[in-house]
Design an enzyme around this catalytic site. Structure first.
Site, PDB file in Angstrom:
ATOM      1  CG  HIS B 261      -1.792   1.164   1.384  1.00  0.00           C
ATOM      2  ND1 HIS B 261      -3.100   1.173   0.977  1.00  0.00           N
ATOM      3  CD2 HIS B 261      -1.562   2.399   1.893  1.00  0.00           C
ATOM      4  CE1 HIS B 261      -3.646   2.357   1.227  1.00  0.00           C
ATOM      5  NE2 HIS B 261      -2.726   3.121   1.790  1.00  0.00           N
ATOM      6  CD  GLU B 262       1.663   3.424   3.786  1.00  0.00           C
ATOM      7  OE1 GLU B 262       1.753   4.494   3.155  1.00  0.00           O
ATOM      8  OE2 GLU B 262       0.695   3.164   4.546  1.00  0.00           O
ATOM      9  CG  HIS B 265       0.463   6.378  -0.364  1.00  0.00           C
ATOM     10  ND1 HIS B 265      -0.519   7.194  -0.877  1.00  0.00           N
ATOM     11  CD2 HIS B 265      -0.109   5.700   0.669  1.00  0.00           C
ATOM     12  CE1 HIS B 265      -1.644   7.010  -0.176  1.00  0.00           C
ATOM     13  NE2 HIS B 265      -1.426   6.104   0.757  1.00  0.00           N
ATOM     14  CD  GLU B 291      -5.542   5.834   0.782  1.00  0.00           C
ATOM     15  OE1 GLU B 291      -4.613   6.627   1.050  1.00  0.00           O
ATOM     16  OE2 GLU B 291      -5.644   4.711   1.316  1.00  0.00           O
TER      17      GLU B 291
END
Lengths: 492, 492
Positions: B261-262, B265, B291
């Protein structure tokens, strides 16, 4: 407290807080940052330095300083230090401050590669830029402070101390060393070689040991971190001190004694007067004073017979094996070994001043314009030969070894030896003042020493100058005789 | 390019560089800082925020903005974003900005203890201060921007998106969920429980795996770090991205999917247009856009059957043991499990929007003054019951679970669900545009997807608004139908 002084206190607190941000980013750059972050970090540090400079040199500061009045020792000293900081800062235009921060960051980055490649030519253009900007700054400061250009840089590291203070002390030491070093070498040779410590020493065990010993010496990890960097240092801020070291599996002594050294610096920062935090008078009393605190821990206390007796037991508990190499006499022979070597940070305390004297003379000539960056490697070899009778085989072991010049720090080197001398003087005074200090060290209890230092040095902040700090703590200004006595006692 | 605009570009670069320093210190506070550094760090962040605010609101900026002219898409968009930033900033006095930074840092610190103790009363006074300052800011912004107070906060996170855009979408989702969740639960129950992954999973192995998989997905560790923090996040700067996660020995999925997930980003930050670095137009297009990039990697790509097939092999190679739990169908059942639970960050993608809808309604009422901080726990329980039919047993699993409000982030939560919807829409478009995307994911090759994202999203910076960015990449503005289709396909 006048309104003007109150405004100045607010402003200086803001400037110091910006400085704290810069200190953290500097630590990060050395201990954490991925290589790709270097360019942006240089910009960040430059902007912080530039904004701090603008805050310090704004017209309102001159007006407030003219009007300000303070009463009491601490506030008066604080106001005096504000005036000095303002005087130094207004001598330098913001553009020069930002260009310097940028050039220093760029040079430091190239230096890391040049040192790895032992290739001075690689860093030469960047270092020329750094030196040119330092000379420009030294000229600008010189006019305002009424000091020689190089002295005006020294004054930035250890206020009130100039080349005239250092030259006779260094000359006397050069004479002492010429006689003492061959004698110490002969005594050492007659004694035979020490047993080597039986490595390897797993890095994880070293890390845990370094941490626990620095805690034992007094560092509170609720307000500190221990990490790794190429060039060990103590950074951060008084409530969040960041010390670093460098581990090698083959050599536990290097990291361990390095951490104890940085712990001395860290205890000074931790012990600064909290009531004066972020005010000039609440800062450490200068770089020589700072170095006295790292060296009194590392060299005076931790390499004493008493503490080595304790340390040997700790080491043997951590790494096991044959206990004989960990006996006090053997550790003393290992870690108090003298000799002619090329690397300053690895030098023993007897020859270390020679490394500093060389750098003092070279950087003074670079700033004075009598020496060019291009001629630095040759001048280094020549000076080294004169002081220690040997010359480095390459520039990585010569003028590329230190970060300092490549990071724009000129006028800083003398602080190391002034600090070593002050450490010996303070240790002698502490021993005389505190009964049981030696016996406590033998139990690994550094509190009697660090408690005395906390009162007589740490808690004093910058209220007193370097010489007055020593006068107050030891009854006399800097006296190199105590250092030479210490060396005679330990090595001759 | 007019002189005024050139001056503005220089100034905005300086402001952005200060912001970078703040971002690094924020990362440090979460990932590195010893607890004793908290108070000083709050001051450091407050001073940086205050100085940035002063630079942005100086009288010269208004003059230059009035005179500035720019040509070309990018410069015009940049100037437009400068005007918007100035408008938002001049609405807030420096004292409010500094007080907010200080109150947020103080509340965040107390929140960590309050959450650990599940004691809302502990953090209530600090949170009341935070909310009071947020309401003050919202009022001030509202007048200047011509938006409702809460919308003016939302606009700070995802420019151009307000409650009126979100309400119908959230109402539609609430209706969809009421019908879809029981059906998905029934289907899941009929399928039987998945095999658990056979832990424990040593943290060091998890760390190495997380790092290698994030590299595989495209993160360059020459410009990034992976560390640990209580609340995982992506911070730092485009050339020095800092992602964090939290490891638990019993559960490899949490850290691993969190890191992926990160990584989404981080890839966005890394892919921002370097030519516009430190200019408003060079920044990410808002928090919902951000996001969308983490969720397209974590939820759309990494939890797809194709990638799970690859991932299962990697996991089995790293941890060994019985291969059956690592088969695609089993991983899908484990990591695409739906259910009613209390913790947002652990929620599945079907129920996650319910967590966001609750927070959106509560924070809107807090800012509107219809809800007091004291009544928050009760309102939370009531809202949660309405949306998911259950209520948390304590506040640690209720209104204390998230850092956001306690760090002063109001108006941010809707971005999560807008991002999830945008991610589904972008994935559908990428699949249609890039042949072989699915097959490549099955080989652990994310380049076809991330290459498409780099061109259509990352490299666009903030040139386009959220809706125009989607129009340009997918042919239409935000359309929640793609997200609901994705959920129907995956769960029903």
């Amino acid at each position: 407290m006048s309104d003007a002084y109150a405004r100045l206190k607010t402003r200086f607190a803001r400037i110091a807080t910006l400085g704290e941000a810069g200190a953290m980013l500097h630590w990060d750059a050395s201990a954490m940052m991925p290589p790709g972050g270097g360019a942006a970090r240089g910009e960040q540090l430059a902007v912080l330095a530039g904004l701090g400079h603008e805050l310090l040199t704004a017209p309102a500061v001159a007006e407030d300083l003219a009007a300000a009045a303070a009463t009491g020792d601490w506030d008066q000293a604080n106001l005096r230090l504000m005036r000095r900081a303002h005087l130094r800062a207004t001598a330098l235009p913001t553009s020069l401050v930002e260009a310097t921060a940028r050039a220093n960051a760029a040079c430091e980055k190239v230096w890391r590669q040049a040192k790895a490649a032992a290739d001075f030519a690689m860093v030469r253009p960047a270092l020329e830029e750094v030196v040119a900007l330092q000379r420009e700054a030294a000229q600008a400061l010189s006019g305002v402070l009424g000091l020689a250009p190089y002295d005006s840089l020294m004054d930035g590291y250890q206020p009130g101390i100039g080349a005239a203070d250092v030259e006779p002390v260094f000359a006397a030491y050069e004479a002492f060393l010429a006689e003492a070093l061959p004698r110490a070498e002969a005594i050492q040779a007659a004694r035979g070689a020490p047993l080597p410590l039986p490595g390897p020493f797993p890095v994880a065990v070293q890390q845990a040991l370094c941490r626990s010993l620095s805690e034992r010496v007094g560092l509170d990890y609720g307000h500190a971190r221990l990490d790794e960097s190429l060039h060990p240092f103590c950074g951060g801020t008084p409530t969040d001190v960041r010390i670093t070291t460098f581990y090698a599996e083959a050599d536990v002594g290097k990291a361990l004694l390095g951490v104890l050294h940085e712990t001395g610096h860290a205890l000074y920062e931790r012990g600064l007067p909290g009531a004066w935090a972020r005010q000039p008078v609440g800062e450490a009393a200068g770089m020589a004073a700072h170095e006295s605190q790292s060296l009194i821990v590392e060299m005076q206390a931790c390499r004493s017979d008493a503490f080595l007796g304790f340390l040997g037991g700790e080491l043997h508990r951590a790494f096991g094996g044959d206990p004989a190499p960990y006996e006090t006499a053997n550790l003393a022979r290992l870690w108090r070994r003298v000799g002619r070597s090329f690397i300053r940070v690895d030098a023993d305390e007897l020859t270390y001043p020679a490394h500093v004297i060389l750098r003092f003379r070279l950087e003074r000539a670079l700033i004075g314009g009598e020496l060019s960056v291009a001629d630095l490697p040759g001048a280094w070899a020549e000076g080294f030969r004169r002081l220690l009778g040997i010359a480095p085989p390459n520039d990585a072991e010569g003028c590329l070894q230190d970060i300092h010049w490549h990071d724009g720090a000129f006028g800083y080197f003398p602080s190391y030896t002034l600090g070593a001398m002050a450490a010996a003087q303070l240790m002698k005074a502490a021993r005389a003042a505190v009964p049981g200090l030696e016996a406590a060290m033998g139990q690994g209890d550094m509190a009697p020493l660090t408690g005395w230092l906390a009162r007589h040095v740490h808690a004093q902040g910058s209220r007193l100058g370097f010489q007055d700090l020593l006068r107050q703590a030891t009854g006399k200004p800097l006296d190199p005789a105590d250092f030479m006595d210490h060396l005679r006692h330990r090595y001759l």
